[in-house]
Design a protein around this motif. Structure first.
Motif, PDB file in Angstrom:
ATOM      1  N   PHE A   1      55.301  46.085  31.306  1.00 28.24           N
ATOM      2  CA  PHE A   1      55.640  45.699  31.902  1.00 28.24           C
ATOM      3  C   PHE A   1      55.871  47.120  33.257  1.00 28.24           C
ATOM      4  O   PHE A   1      57.312  47.747  32.960  1.00 28.24           O
ATOM      5  N   GLU A   2      54.842  47.690  33.671  1.00 24.93           N
ATOM      6  CA  GLU A   2      54.588  48.883  34.526  1.00 24.93           C
ATOM      7  C   GLU A   2      53.807  48.763  35.198  1.00 24.93           C
ATOM      8  O   GLU A   2      53.085  48.160  35.431  1.00 24.93           O
ATOM      9  N   ASN A   3      53.833  49.964  36.175  1.00 29.92           N
ATOM     10  CA  ASN A   3      53.112  50.169  37.283  1.00 29.92           C
ATOM     11  C   ASN A   3      51.385  51.059  36.425  1.00 29.92           C
ATOM     12  O   ASN A   3      51.268  50.940  35.992  1.00 29.92           O
ATOM     13  N   THR A   4      50.299  49.952  36.681  1.00 29.58           N
ATOM     14  CA  THR A   4      48.902  50.678  36.651  1.00 29.58           C
ATOM     15  C   THR A   4      48.971  51.609  38.486  1.00 29.58           C
ATOM     16  O   THR A   4      48.834  51.766  39.296  1.00 29.58           O
ATOM     17  N   PRO A   5      47.602  52.190  37.249  1.00 29.49           N
ATOM     18  CA  PRO A   5      46.249  53.272  38.953  1.00 29.49           C
ATOM     19  C   PRO A   5      46.135  51.937  39.684  1.00 29.49           C
ATOM     20  O   PRO A   5      46.720  52.622  41.326  1.00 29.49           O
ATOM     21  N   ASP A   6      45.776  51.180  39.156  1.00 24.86           N
ATOM     22  CA  ASP A   6      44.818  50.667  41.124  1.00 24.86           C
ATOM     23  C   ASP A   6      46.272  50.451  42.134  1.00 24.86           C
ATOM     24  O   ASP A   6      45.844  50.328  42.495  1.00 24.86           O
ATOM     25  N   MET A   7      47.407  48.969  41.000  1.00 26.63           N
ATOM     26  CA  MET A   7      48.435  48.680  41.798  1.00 26.63           C
ATOM     27  C   MET A   7      49.738  49.515  42.511  1.00 26.63           C
ATOM     28  O   MET A   7      49.448  50.426  43.340  1.00 26.63           O
TER      29      MET A   7
ATOM     30  N   TRP B   1      58.099  38.896  35.757  1.00 29.31           N
ATOM     31  CA  TRP B   1      57.884  39.933  34.647  1.00 29.31           C
ATOM     32  C   TRP B   1      56.468  39.815  34.065  1.00 29.31           C
ATOM     33  O   TRP B   1      56.174  40.169  32.965  1.00 29.31           O
ATOM     34  N   ASP B   2      55.352  38.758  34.744  1.00 27.74           N
ATOM     35  CA  ASP B   2      53.867  39.214  34.785  1.00 27.74           C
ATOM     36  C   ASP B   2      53.992  40.017  35.870  1.00 27.74           C
ATOM     37  O   ASP B   2      53.218  39.731  36.521  1.00 27.74           O
ATOM     38  N   ILE B   3      53.582  41.356  34.455  1.00 28.33           N
ATOM     39  CA  ILE B   3      52.903  42.118  35.552  1.00 28.33           C
ATOM     40  C   ILE B   3      51.129  42.110  36.421  1.00 28.33           C
ATOM     41  O   ILE B   3      50.757  42.826  37.482  1.00 28.33           O
ATOM     42  N   LYS B   4      50.712  41.631  35.741  1.00 27.06           N
ATOM     43  CA  LYS B   4      49.229  40.649  35.837  1.00 27.06           C
ATOM     44  C   LYS B   4      49.288  40.330  37.468  1.00 27.06           C
ATOM     45  O   LYS B   4      48.769  40.305  37.983  1.00 27.06           O
ATOM     46  N   TRP B   5      50.120  39.017  37.163  1.00 30.19           N
ATOM     47  CA  TRP B   5      50.250  38.561  38.548  1.00 30.19           C
ATOM     48  C   TRP B   5      50.817  39.102  39.972  1.00 30.19           C
ATOM     49  O   TRP B   5      50.296  39.138  40.694  1.00 30.19           O
ATOM     50  N   TYR B   6      51.646  40.074  39.444  1.00 34.99           N
ATOM     51  CA  TYR B   6      51.971  41.181  40.838  1.00 34.99           C
ATOM     52  C   TYR B   6      50.981  41.905  40.755  1.00 34.99           C
ATOM     53  O   TYR B   6      50.657  41.949  42.008  1.00 34.99           O
ATOM     54  N   GLU B   7      49.844  42.106  40.056  1.00 35.91           N
ATOM     55  CA  GLU B   7      48.791  43.460  40.016  1.00 35.91           C
ATOM     56  C   GLU B   7      47.811  42.584  40.785  1.00 35.91           C
ATOM     57  O   GLU B   7      47.050  42.694  42.180  1.00 35.91           O
ATOM     58  N   LYS B   8      47.320  41.431  40.917  1.00 38.48           N
ATOM     59  CA  LYS B   8      46.635  40.312  41.114  1.00 38.48           C
ATOM     60  C   LYS B   8      46.848  40.811  42.840  1.00 38.48           C
ATOM     61  O   LYS B   8      47.005  40.652  44.032  1.00 38.48           O
TER      62      LYS B   8
ATOM     63  N   LYS C   1      52.755  43.193  53.950  1.00 36.79           N
ATOM     64  CA  LYS C   1      54.637  42.859  53.688  1.00 36.79           C
ATOM     65  C   LYS C   1      54.103  42.360  52.367  1.00 36.79           C
ATOM     66  O   LYS C   1      55.472  42.735  51.772  1.00 36.79           O
ATOM     67  N   GLN C   2      53.755  41.381  52.327  1.00 35.43           N
ATOM     68  CA  GLN C   2      53.956  40.375  50.645  1.00 35.43           C
ATOM     69  C   GLN C   2      53.073  41.115  49.779  1.00 35.43           C
ATOM     70  O   GLN C   2      54.349  42.040  48.605  1.00 35.43           O
ATOM     71  N   ALA C   3      52.160  42.083  49.883  1.00 33.16           N
ATOM     72  CA  ALA C   3      51.913  42.915  49.046  1.00 33.16           C
ATOM     73  C   ALA C   3      52.600  44.861  47.969  1.00 33.16           C
ATOM     74  O   ALA C   3      53.214  44.669  46.908  1.00 33.16           O
ATOM     75  N   THR C   4      53.562  44.859  49.145  1.00 30.71           N
ATOM     76  CA  THR C   4      54.538  45.642  48.780  1.00 30.71           C
ATOM     77  C   THR C   4      55.495  45.119  48.828  1.00 30.71           C
ATOM     78  O   THR C   4      56.296  46.044  47.859  1.00 30.71           O
ATOM     79  N   LYS C   5      56.199  43.695  49.445  1.00 39.09           N
ATOM     80  CA  LYS C   5      57.229  43.310  48.946  1.00 39.09           C
ATOM     81  C   LYS C   5      56.738  43.784  46.798  1.00 39.09           C
ATOM     82  O   LYS C   5      58.089  43.559  46.058  1.00 39.09           O
ATOM     83  N   ALA C   6      55.832  43.085  46.686  1.00 40.34           N
ATOM     84  CA  ALA C   6      55.675  42.765  45.287  1.00 40.34           C
ATOM     85  C   ALA C   6      55.967  44.265  44.683  1.00 40.34           C
ATOM     86  O   ALA C   6      56.408  44.117  43.451  1.00 40.34           O
ATOM     87  N   PHE C   7      54.752  45.152  44.861  1.00 41.73           N
ATOM     88  CA  PHE C   7      55.274  46.664  43.997  1.00 41.73           C
ATOM     89  C   PHE C   7      56.996  46.781  43.986  1.00 41.73           C
ATOM     90  O   PHE C   7      57.087  46.776  43.479  1.00 41.73           O
ATOM     91  N   THR C   8      57.525  46.612  45.428  1.00 42.14           N
ATOM     92  CA  THR C   8      58.992  47.375  45.655  1.00 42.14           C
ATOM     93  C   THR C   8      59.841  46.290  44.272  1.00 42.14           C
ATOM     94  O   THR C   8      60.314  46.596  43.789  1.00 42.14           O
ATOM     95  N   ASP C   9      59.350  44.693  44.094  1.00 43.69           N
ATOM     96  CA  ASP C   9      59.976  44.029  43.085  1.00 43.69           C
ATOM     97  C   ASP C   9      59.337  44.658  41.649  1.00 43.69           C
ATOM     98  O   ASP C   9      60.068  44.896  40.724  1.00 43.69           O
ATOM     99  N   VAL C  10      58.472  44.942  41.738  1.00 43.73           N
ATOM    100  CA  VAL C  10      57.714  45.793  40.066  1.00 43.73           C
ATOM    101  C   VAL C  10      58.808  47.256  39.720  1.00 43.73           C
ATOM    102  O   VAL C  10      59.091  47.550  38.981  1.00 43.73           O
ATOM    103  N   GLN C  11      58.944  47.666  40.747  1.00 42.92           N
ATOM    104  CA  GLN C  11      59.987  49.225  40.509  1.00 42.92           C
ATOM    105  C   GLN C  11      61.054  48.691  40.779  1.00 42.92           C
ATOM    106  O   GLN C  11      61.854  49.044  39.663  1.00 42.92           O
ATOM    107  N   ALA C  12      61.917  47.514  40.784  1.00 41.67           N
ATOM    108  CA  ALA C  12      62.727  46.735  40.637  1.00 41.67           C
ATOM    109  C   ALA C  12      63.199  46.646  38.955  1.00 41.67           C
ATOM    110  O   ALA C  12      64.264  47.182  38.160  1.00 41.67           O
ATOM    111  N   GLY C  13      62.087  45.901  38.822  1.00 41.43           N
ATOM    112  CA  GLY C  13      61.899  45.406  38.170  1.00 41.43           C
ATOM    113  C   GLY C  13      62.084  46.614  36.145  1.00 41.43           C
ATOM    114  O   GLY C  13      62.572  46.607  35.148  1.00 41.43           O
ATOM    115  N   ILE C  14      61.403  47.182  36.946  1.00 42.97           N
ATOM    116  CA  ILE C  14      61.182  48.549  35.990  1.00 42.97           C
ATOM    117  C   ILE C  14      62.456  49.445  35.913  1.00 42.97           C
ATOM    118  O   ILE C  14      63.193  49.354  34.354  1.00 42.97           O
ATOM    119  N   GLN C  15      63.332  49.996  36.852  1.00 42.99           N
ATOM    120  CA  GLN C  15      64.239  50.500  36.731  1.00 42.99           C
ATOM    121  C   GLN C  15      65.342  49.024  35.856  1.00 42.99           C
ATOM    122  O   GLN C  15      65.922  49.699  35.389  1.00 42.99           O
TER     123      GLN C  15
END
Length: 819
Positions: free
Chosen positions: A735-741, A673-680, A706-720
């Motif tokens: 815990f939300e999407n950022t523009p750069d992400m 649940w560390d959005i900064k970790w996912y963003e990196k 694939k690793q990065a987009t999987k992280a993005f998918t995990d973020v969307q699942a978390g937000i839901q």
């Protein structure tokens, strides 16, 4: 009772009373010292050094105490009966923590808990034997009550804005006095100012006050001297007012529960007296709570001696009235009650009716205070807290979440647990939503995940057996025998019951009170000889003393070394403030790390020192030293986020982004649940993938994308998932999407020839305002992804054209790209 509390004094024992008194005074002095250092046990990720040292000093003092006890009471050690069996059984508690070191997720925190549980075992053994002595029991009880009342006064000094005065007293024996004031004796949170006294945490202070409110009532009803009755009655109002000022809902909820349980141990006359004293003190405290609260709030903003004097006048004047009433009631009303209800007391169920009635009356009072205008007599801060007592309230829902998450941890570490400090280390991996809590807010669950089912069963068997045998002995005992150690039951029951909702026993001082109290309860428990034990007294005494003594020596040596290590770590932190010399800073750090190689604070400071030197002279030896140190420490502290970040920083300094990225992705599950970790992960994955694409390494490109987009998918699942939280529960950290992400995820999908996924991701970042460059780029790539699917959005294209005249051409160029 088969074993009377106090036997007749012989001439020899009377001659030894002076020597014994000195021993009891020493124990009392240790309790007094520890009271002002209510250190927590599960701090993590920084600033551990300043909190750990008092723990180790407490262990050293406890070991000295056990040596003195063995020398003083060697002949009284007779492992013949059930009571002595507990002296052996308590040794299993630190042993279960030693066993949990096998699977410990934090070696440093786990070792700290081993030492802390050794302290508890020592305090239990001391209590078990020395509290059988009338003189010793009296001195210890007087010390405990004196310390409690001093803590109450200490807190009120801060409430009335006199923190400098209190700090001048406490600075001689506490390391929490900064700038002349005890740190956070009045804490601030979303509810406003909350009184904490020495505990720096309002809910634990509430548990402490609850215990000593009932202790004070007990001494009012049992003191034989008029001044004892008056003084303990006098202290009821300061205790209740302090309890109200903590704004602790848990304290207010658990107080009637503990009160009713304690009433069950009393005869009807005493039950009525307890209700009368609590009622009188409670009503008067509520009456003055509003002016006392308002004065305290203003005094903590701007001190005024006249306002402080007014506050003390209201409080002390009211307390004096209640003290006088207590003396009058105990002198004239109590004897008549005893006489009137004497015959009723002998009926089997006589002690049940008044507690049942008090439950009904208490329920009615709660309804009146919460649901009627009666709450208006209370300060707004207190009335608001009362209104919010319900199962849909944030803190209640959050606690239930902690408990569910704790069971997830247990599922992975079921047998011997995850070691001391397991929750603080692991909770981010198992949490349901992005809260921050290094405590599970339930002592029993936290204990369970630390030592597993085996250790928890041993602990609960120990606790329940002690209660069972104490209650049996209490039932059989005389009035004097019942009263002699009832204080310990009050303390243990109050703190343990409240610990169902909070982490009171993460304060070592509270733990010491509980285990000393358990020792006091065991000292007078219903007792029988154990026939199976046929070992001679001298053999049993010698064997037990040797085992305990050797263990204490080991703990003492370890604690002394840890004190030296902590001193060195603190010295290094001090040197950093005044010097830039590599050698001066590193010398004390080396000493600390030679004793505790994986201590987070010193590891991080040493790694930062190596990194700083490497940046200056590019000497790879310092880079290698930093990486080696961090990797070695992470074997013992694999969940330490700060160490992992430092390792990532080392790799990035050396221009090794692939290794840094590997650390990010391999440890993402620990901080889900560390959005900064996912963003990196997403942003760095994009950078590495595009670099690989530029060199023609499509395999590496696909891997990183694939690793990065999987992280993005995990973020969307978390937000839901967060959208499904109950209405009253807060999400916690952002815990939300950022523009750069969003931009980088969309571009990666686009470059992997997945235009539909790209459009779906990029659409999340489209906003009305397109003045920012990043927003324009998101829209540009979104329109290109649509065009790849033979789709369009004319309205959005028109908006983009307003800020970018070449929008259509730029979008077409993107759509024509082939990957």
């Amino acid at each position: 009772m088969s074993n009377p509390v106090y036997g007749k004094k012989t001439a020899a024992s009377r001659k030894g009373e002076t020597r014994s008194a000195l021993f009891w005074v020493l124990i009392s002095g240790i309790i007094l010292f520890l009271a002002w250092t209510p250190f927590q046990t599960a701090l993590f990720n920084g600033q551990m050094l300043e909190f750990e040292k008092p723990i180790f000093w407490a262990a050293i003092l406890a070991c000295l105490l056990i040596f003195l006890w063995i020398a003083h009471s060697y002949k009284s050690i007779q492992l013949k009966d059930q009571r002595d069996g507990l002296a052996v059984g308590v040794l299993l508690l630190p042993l279960t923590y030693i066993l949990s070191l096998i699977s410990a997720v934090s070696h440093v925190l786990a070792m700290n808990m081993v030492i802390i549980n050794c302290i508890y075992a020592i305090m239990f053994i001391i209590g078990l034997y020395v509290l059988r002595d009338k003189l010793g029991n009296g001195i210890i009880q007087s010390t405990i009550m004196a310390v409690a009342y001093l803590i109450v006064g200490f807190g009120l000094l801060h409430w009335f804005g006199q923190g400098k005065t209190a700090g001048a007293i406490a600075k001689w024996f506490s390391n929490t006095v900064l700038n002349g004031t005890y740190t956070h004796a009045v804490m601030i949170d979303s509810n406003g100012l909350r009184l904490t006294s020495v505990f720096q945490y309002a809910n634990t202070y509430a548990a402490f006050l609850m215990a000593f409110l009932f202790a004070a009532v007990f001494f009012v009803t049992t003191s034989r001297k008029w001044y004892g009755q008056a003084f303990h009655s006098f202290m009821l109002v300061p205790i209740i007012v302090s309890l109200l000022l903590t704004l602790s809902r848990g304290g207010l909820v658990m107080l009637p529960v503990v009160f009713v349980l304690l009433l069950l141990f009393l005869k009807p006359a005493k039950q009525l007296l307890w209700i009368l004293y609590c009622g009188i003190a409670g009503v008067t405290s509520l009456i003055i709570s509003k002016p006392v609260t308002e004065l305290g709030l203003s005094l903590n903003e701007a001190f005024s001696s006249s306002a402080a004097l007014k506050g003390w006048g209201i409080l002390l004047g009211t307390s004096a009235v209640v003290g006088l009433l207590g003396w009058v009631m105990q002198s004239f009303i109590a004897p008549k009650l005893e006489q009137a209800l004497g015959s009723w007391s002998f009926k089997k169920t006589s002690n049940l009716w008044i507690p049942l009635g008090s439950v009904i009356i208490g329920g009615l009072l709660i309804i009146l205070f919460i649901g009627t205008g009666l709450k208006n007599i209370l300060p707004q801060s207190i009335s608001v807290r009362l209104e919010n007592i319900n199962f849909n309230q944030h803190s209640v829902l959050e606690r239930f979440t902690f408990y569910k998450d704790a069971m997830k941890v247990l599922a992975d570490y079921p047998i011997i647990g995850a070691g001391g400090g397991a929750w603080a280390s692991l909770y981010e991996q198992y949490q349901n939503n992005p809260y921050t809590s290094r405590q599970a807010h339930n002592f029993f669950l936290q204990y369970l995940i630390e030592v597993g089912i085996v250790g928890f069963l041993i602990f609960m068997s120990f606790i329940l057996y002690t209660f069972y045998k104490y209650i049996r002995g209490y039932i059989k005992g005389s009035e004097e025998e019942r009263n002699s150690h009832f204080l310990y039951l009050i303390i243990v029951l109050s703190i343990l019951i409240h610990s169902i909702l909070d982490f009171n026993l993460s304060y070592v001082f509270m733990g010491i009170l509980v285990f000393l109290g358990l020792g006091g309860m065991a000292a007078v428990m219903d007792n029988k000889p154990v026939k199976k034990w046929s070992v001679k007294d001298s053999t049993a005494r010698g064997t037990y003393s040797i085992i305990v003594g050797l263990c204490a020596i080991l703990v003492m040596i370890t604690s002394i070394r840890y004190v030296q290590a902590a001193d060195s770590g603190m010295e290094a932190r001090g040197v950093v403030q005044v010097s830039t010399s590599f050698e001066e800073i590193k010398a004390p750090l080396d000493k600390d790390l030679s004793i505790r190689p994986s201590h987070p604070d010193s590891v991080l400071l040493t790694a930062a020192l190596y990194q700083s030197v490497f940046k200056q002279n590019q000497d790879e030896n310092f880079y290698d030293a930093s990486v080696a140190l961090l990797n070695k420490a992470l074997k013992d502290e694999p969940y330490n986020k700060s160490m992992l970040k430092s390792l990532i920083e080392s790799y990035e300094m050396k221009q090794e982004p692939e290794r840094a990225y590997e650390v990010l992705t391999n440890n993402a599950h620990k901080f889900k649940w560390d959005i900064k970790w996912y963003e990196k992960i997403i942003n760095k994955g994009y950078d590495l993938g595009t670099n690989a694409l530029g060199t023609g390494d499509t395999e590496a490109k696909d891997k990183y994308f694939k690793q990065a987009t999987k992280a993005f998918t995990d973020v969307q699942a978390g937000i839901q998932h967060l959208n499904t939280l109950p209405e009253g529960q807060f999400q916690g950290n952002p815990f939300e999407n950022t523009p750069d992400m969003i931009l980088h995820a969309g571009k990666m999908y686009f470059m992997m020839n997945q235009p539909e996924q790209a459009a779906k991701a990029l659409k999340l970042g489209i906003q009305e305002d397109l003045s920012q460059t990043t927003q324009q780029e998101i829209v540009r790539w979104y329109l290109a992804a649509l065009q790849k699917q033979n789709l369009s959005d004319d309205a959005l294209m028109g908006k983009l054209t307003q800020v970018d005249p070449n929008a259509k051409q730029n979008v077409q160029q993107l759509a024509d790209l082939q990957f």
